[in-house]
Design a protein around this motif. Structure first.
Motif, PDB file in Angstrom:
ATOM      1  N   ILE A  68      54.113 -25.114 -18.322  1.00 24.16           N
ATOM      2  CA  ILE A  68      53.946 -23.760 -17.772  1.00 24.16           C
ATOM      3  C   ILE A  68      53.493 -22.799 -18.867  1.00 24.16           C
ATOM      4  N   LYS A  69      54.132 -22.906 -20.043  1.00 25.63           N
ATOM      5  CA  LYS A  69      53.760 -22.040 -21.158  1.00 25.63           C
ATOM      6  C   LYS A  69      52.333 -22.317 -21.614  1.00 25.63           C
ATOM      7  N   SER A  70      51.949 -23.592 -21.646  1.00 25.05           N
ATOM      8  CA  SER A  70      50.604 -23.963 -22.061  1.00 25.05           C
ATOM      9  C   SER A  70      49.559 -23.398 -21.100  1.00 25.05           C
ATOM     10  N   TYR A  71      49.843 -23.484 -19.812  1.00 24.57           N
ATOM     11  CA  TYR A  71      48.925 -22.957 -18.803  1.00 24.57           C
ATOM     12  C   TYR A  71      48.810 -21.436 -18.920  1.00 24.57           C
ATOM     13  N   THR A  72      49.954 -20.776 -19.140  1.00 27.14           N
ATOM     14  CA  THR A  72      49.951 -19.316 -19.294  1.00 27.14           C
ATOM     15  C   THR A  72      49.136 -18.895 -20.507  1.00 27.14           C
ATOM     16  N   GLU A  73      49.321 -19.602 -21.628  1.00 21.19           N
ATOM     17  CA  GLU A  73      48.555 -19.286 -22.831  1.00 21.19           C
ATOM     18  C   GLU A  73      47.058 -19.523 -22.616  1.00 21.19           C
ATOM     19  N   GLU A  74      46.746 -20.533 -21.833  1.00 22.80           N
ATOM     20  CA  GLU A  74      45.339 -20.822 -21.510  1.00 22.80           C
ATOM     21  C   GLU A  74      44.706 -19.644 -20.768  1.00 22.80           C
ATOM     22  N   LEU A  75      45.450 -19.079 -19.809  1.00 22.48           N
ATOM     23  CA  LEU A  75      44.936 -17.932 -19.060  1.00 22.48           C
ATOM     24  C   LEU A  75      44.810 -16.699 -19.968  1.00 22.48           C
ATOM     25  N   TRP A  84      48.896  -8.142 -20.977  1.00 20.57           N
ATOM     26  CA  TRP A  84      49.811  -9.201 -20.567  1.00 20.57           C
ATOM     27  C   TRP A  84      51.259  -8.849 -20.906  1.00 20.57           C
ATOM     28  N   ALA A  85      52.156  -9.255 -20.028  1.00 19.10           N
ATOM     29  CA  ALA A  85      53.592  -9.067 -20.269  1.00 19.10           C
ATOM     30  C   ALA A  85      54.335 -10.256 -19.674  1.00 19.10           C
ATOM     31  N   THR A  86      55.423 -10.664 -20.328  1.00 22.80           N
ATOM     32  CA  THR A  86      56.215 -11.796 -19.854  1.00 22.80           C
ATOM     33  C   THR A  86      57.683 -11.421 -19.805  1.00 22.80           C
ATOM     34  N   ASN A  87      58.332 -11.832 -18.717  1.00 19.05           N
ATOM     35  CA  ASN A  87      59.764 -11.603 -18.546  1.00 19.05           C
ATOM     36  C   ASN A  87      60.383 -12.911 -18.072  1.00 19.05           C
ATOM     37  N   SER A  88      61.357 -13.446 -18.812  1.00 19.57           N
ATOM     38  CA  SER A  88      61.907 -14.745 -18.440  1.00 19.57           C
ATOM     39  C   SER A  88      63.376 -14.861 -18.816  1.00 19.57           C
ATOM     40  N   ASP A  89      64.062 -15.775 -18.113  1.00 19.15           N
ATOM     41  CA  ASP A  89      65.422 -16.177 -18.467  1.00 19.15           C
ATOM     42  C   ASP A  89      65.503 -17.688 -18.270  1.00 19.15           C
ATOM     43  N   LYS A  90      66.716 -18.235 -18.150  1.00 15.49           N
ATOM     44  CA  LYS A  90      66.861 -19.684 -18.050  1.00 15.49           C
ATOM     45  C   LYS A  90      66.341 -20.239 -16.728  1.00 15.49           C
ATOM     46  N   VAL A  91      66.287 -19.398 -15.716  1.00 19.77           N
ATOM     47  CA  VAL A  91      65.924 -19.863 -14.378  1.00 19.77           C
ATOM     48  C   VAL A  91      64.548 -19.376 -13.940  1.00 19.77           C
ATOM     49  N   HIS A  92      64.233 -18.112 -14.238  1.00 10.14           N
ATOM     50  CA  HIS A  92      62.998 -17.505 -13.760  1.00 10.14           C
ATOM     51  C   HIS A  92      62.075 -17.128 -14.930  1.00 10.14           C
ATOM     52  N   SER A  93      60.788 -17.184 -14.638  1.00  5.89           N
ATOM     53  CA  SER A  93      59.786 -16.752 -15.609  1.00  5.89           C
ATOM     54  C   SER A  93      58.644 -16.076 -14.866  1.00  5.89           C
ATOM     55  N   GLU A  94      58.198 -14.942 -15.410  1.00  9.48           N
ATOM     56  CA  GLU A  94      57.089 -14.226 -14.797  1.00  9.48           C
ATOM     57  C   GLU A  94      56.181 -13.670 -15.880  1.00  9.48           C
TER      58      GLU A  94
END
Length: 247
Positions: A68-75, A84-94
């Protein structure tokens, strides 16, 4: 009034509905549904003051946080000029990327949820604007095709929505105006809500190919018309297969 609040609440849960509609639409074969809707409304002298195209895909190939992180970095690398902004915890990532150009706003969202170690990830692209003219009409098909090619890996489900207003005082009653709109959209009504100042219809149109199941029937267009009275302008929203603009 209570019924109106109920229907608006239901339509406001668009995000949840969108994530539960299957990925059945390939990227815009032929003329975009948005262009079809715009053409019909313009023929009726309806002023378009807001529009949106929304595409999403469930990313079944992203199995863990690393992918998921690799795909996000690709975009992010593909769209370096976006904020770009990222908000995440152990369960959710956006992760969200936004680009504002004139009256148009584009956004990409990568939403991921982990349940018992299993990840469900969706990527969502949206472009929306407040101006509809020849320039937009000519640029949108190319932009949509390019974005879908760059962002998605499989089939993307596409939603189109337009908000507008009648240029002159509406002579027809709301039910008669709805009947007329259903006719010009080649649509058969499935469900309806009718009040003094507001009317909505869920229908199936032969103009659009994408469908959503409603009970035992399929629908692919929603129309809402509102007239506040006292000289207020009559407004409407049309969406396929569902409305994605609040009103």
């Amino acid at each position: 009034m209570k019924k109106t609040k109920i229907i608006l609440t239901v339509l406001g849960l668009v995000g949840l509905i969108l994530l539960n509609i299957g990925d059945k639409t390939t990227a815009a074969d032929g003329k975009l549904d948005l262009l079809k809707m715009a053409s019909v409304l313009q023929d009726e002298n309806i002023l378009i003051n807001e529009w949106s195209l929304y595409a999403r895909e469930k990313m079944v190939n992203l199995q863990d946080q690393k992918e998921i992180k690799s795909y996000t970095e690709e975009l992010k690398q593909q769209f370096p000029d976006w904020e770009w902004a990222t908000n995440s915890d152990k369960v959710h990532s956006e992760s969200v990327g936004v680009l504002q150009q004139g009256s148009e706003t584009e956004s990409i969202k990568i939403l991921s949820t982990s349940t018992n170690g299993q990840f469900q990830t969706y990527v969502i692209y949206e472009v929306k604007g407040q101006v509809w003219d020849k320039k937009v009409e000519e640029s949108i098909p190319h932009k949509m095709a390019s974005r879908i090619s760059d962002i998605f890996r499989g089939n993307a489900t596409i939603f189109s929505c337009i908000k507008g207003e009648f240029n002159d005082k509406m002579i027809k009653t709301l039910p008669l105006e709805m009947e007329h709109l259903l006719t010009i959209f080649q649509a058969e009504e499935i469900e309806a809500l009718k009040e003094d100042t507001f009317i909505s219809s869920t229908a199936h149109s032969t103009m659009f190919s994408e469908t959503v199941e409603v009970g035992e029937k399929n629908m692919n267009v929603q129309i809402g018309i509102r007239n506040p009275g006292m000289g207020g302008k009559t407004t409407l929203v049309v969406g396929t297969p569902i409305i994605t603009i609040e009103y």
